[in-house]
Design a protein around this motif. Structure first.
Motif: not given
Length: 259
Positions: A32-38, A57-58
């Motif tokens: 599983i991959e989570l990509i947080y946009l700084k 923030g997404d």
């Protein structure tokens, strides 16, 4: 066509890293991959669906075995890749089919957990496991999963991955594996090369290398026995493959850029 990205799966470890302005080809993986946009924004698709634009923030949530593609990006991101053993128990109980996590207040809490995970060594298993459970708990509470039909393109590849996970220590061949799945050697090899972007023997030997690397630092381990137990026929075969891998890495890092 989506390709199978084997690197995070073969590593089978938590990965936390920064990735800026990344745009990639369609692919999928077991993790599983989570990509947080700084900062910035990116546009991504999942299951060849409608493109969705994400902003600061997404979080882009990529479920296991889900074909996805980042099409455009001006984003600076932090990426968390979670191996199967850390979520398979949860996945058996509830759906993990998420994609667009766009509640920025909730995502701040998730980002803090991702940052904490990145600070711990993989050996801190209980701490990392606890943080992952808290992370999934927040997502399950605050977000609703999306409805997804099984994607036929990745079904066969998932079966091949699981089969080789079980049999790589054996004297397994491409012909035997092709027969197991009811294909000719040539047709199976064509499918395998298209999705795995390497040949059958290379992938199986990568699984063997991973098996050895996970155990070779144990003081009670005999390296010769470990190498032979992994499926390599001889020490020379093992060392030749390791040398080939190292040569490939060197070639990639020293290859001159062309304009």
């Amino acid at each position: 066509m989506s390709r199978y990205e084997s690197y995070p799966d073969i590593k089978n470890k938590i990965l936390v890293f920064s990735s800026d302005y990344y745009v990639g080809v369609p692919h999928f993986h077991r993790s599983i991959e989570l990509i947080y946009l700084k900062s910035g924004s990116l546009t991504a698709t999942i299951y060849v669906g409608k493109p969705i634009t994400f902003s600061e923030g997404d979080i882009v949530f990529i479920p296991s075995y889900s074909p996805h593609c980042i099409m455009e990006s001006s984003a600076q991101t932090v990426v968390l890749q979670i191996p199967e053993y850390l979520f398979e128990e949860i996945e058996h109980k509830v759906s993990m089919n998420y994609f667009a996590l766009q509640n920025k207040e909730v995502n701040q809490s998730i980002y803090k957990i991702i940052s904490h995970i990145g600070q711990y060594d993989v050996q801190d298993e209980l701490i990392v496991d606890g943080l992952i459970r808290v992370l999934f708990g927040i997502i399950l509470k605050e977000y609703s999963p999306m409805e997804i039909k099984s994607h036929s393109e990745t079904h066969l590849v998932a079966q091949i991955i699981e089969f080789l996970d079980e049999h790589f220590k054996e004297n397994i061949t491409v012909i035997q594996t092709a027969q197991h799945f009811g294909f000719s050697k040539n047709y199976f090899s064509k499918i395998f090369n298209e999705y795995f972007h390497c040949n059958f023997n290379t992938y199986v030997n990568q699984l063997r290398i991973k098996y050895i690397d996970d155990r070779k630092n144990n003081p009670d381990t005999n390296l010769t026995n470990l190498i032979l137990d992994s499926g390599f026929k001889s020490l020379s075969t093992y060392y030749a493959f390791v040398q080939r891998l190292e040569h490939g890495k060197t070639m990639k890092t020293t290859q001159p850029k062309t304009d």
